[in-house]
Design a protein around this motif. Structure first.
Motif, short mmCIF file in Angstrom:
data_model
loop_
_atom_site.label_atom_id
_atom_site.label_comp_id
_atom_site.label_asym_id
_atom_site.label_seq_id
_atom_site.Cartn_x
_atom_site.Cartn_y
_atom_site.Cartn_z
N LEU A 33 68.95 13.29 43.15
CA LEU A 33 68.37 12.08 43.80
C LEU A 33 67.28 11.83 42.49
CD1 LEU A 33 69.04 10.14 46.64
CD2 LEU A 33 70.77 9.72 44.63
N THR A 34 67.41 13.27 41.67
CA THR A 34 65.79 12.49 41.20
C THR A 34 66.16 12.84 39.23
OG1 THR A 34 65.03 13.76 42.87
CG2 THR A 34 63.80 14.50 40.41
N ARG A 53 61.10 10.94 38.80
CA ARG A 53 61.59 9.57 40.07
C ARG A 53 62.56 9.81 40.65
NH1 ARG A 53 59.93 4.84 39.90
NH2 ARG A 53 61.30 3.20 40.50
N SER A 54 62.45 9.66 42.01
CA SER A 54 63.00 10.07 42.83
C SER A 54 63.64 9.20 43.83
CB SER A 54 63.65 10.93 43.76
OG SER A 54 62.86 12.38 43.66
N GLY A 55 64.45 8.38 44.33
CA GLY A 55 64.66 7.46 44.89
C GLY A 55 66.65 6.82 44.05
N SER A 60 62.92 4.00 44.99
CA SER A 60 62.78 5.05 44.05
C SER A 60 61.01 4.94 44.23
CB SER A 60 62.73 4.99 42.93
OG SER A 60 64.37 4.79 43.24
#
Length: 146
Positions: A33-34, A53-55, A60
């Motif tokens: 999820l990055t 950017r993660s989420g 995120s």
């Protein structure tokens, strides 16, 4: 705050281990999820900026980083990179080293200090174990995949 240290010894030349670990967009393939976006001109150098950017959707967050030390390896001389994490959610630093290891192999050392906003110190142990697991898997994947 979580502090952790990872060691790996891999059957790769120094420059190849370095390349696999410091091609920043590849980290998105290794961390679920990055996405990673480099915000300064390439190639990487001291001062390079990038954002992980993660989420998912509204859950995120950005993890902006700056390369503050950039010393690629030479023919049998170690390489070292230091990243400063400068986000609102995640702060701290990471250091990546590659150095000659036994039998022509490469020794990788990854050190990290990680602070997550809004996370109370009482869960630092859990944060450290989780970070060591997630980053350990990411390092393994980056080093395995050409």
């Amino acid at each position: 705050m979580a502090n952790f240290l990872l060691h790996r010894t891999v059957p790769l030349p120094l420059d190849e281990a370095w390349r696999r670990l410091t091609e920043w967009p590849r980290h998105a393939d290794a961390v679920p999820l990055t996405r990673v976006r480099i915000t300064t001109p390439e190639p990487t150098h001291q001062g390079t900026l990038f954002v992980a950017r993660s989420g998912v959707g509204p859950l995120s967050f950005d993890d902006p980083m700056e390369v503050t030390v950039w010393q690629p390896p030479g023919d049998d001389t170690p390489g070292r990179c230091r990243l400063e994490k400068r986000g609102r959610v995640i702060t701290g630093w990471a250091e990546i080293e590659v150095r000659p290891g036994p039998g022509g192999r490469t020794r990788v050392v990854w050190r990290e200090e990680l602070r997550v906003s809004f996370v109370p110190g009482i869960v630092d142990g859990l944060l450290e174990r989780t970070a060591r697991y997630v980053f350990g898997r990411a390092v393994n994947r980056l080093l395995r995949q050409a």
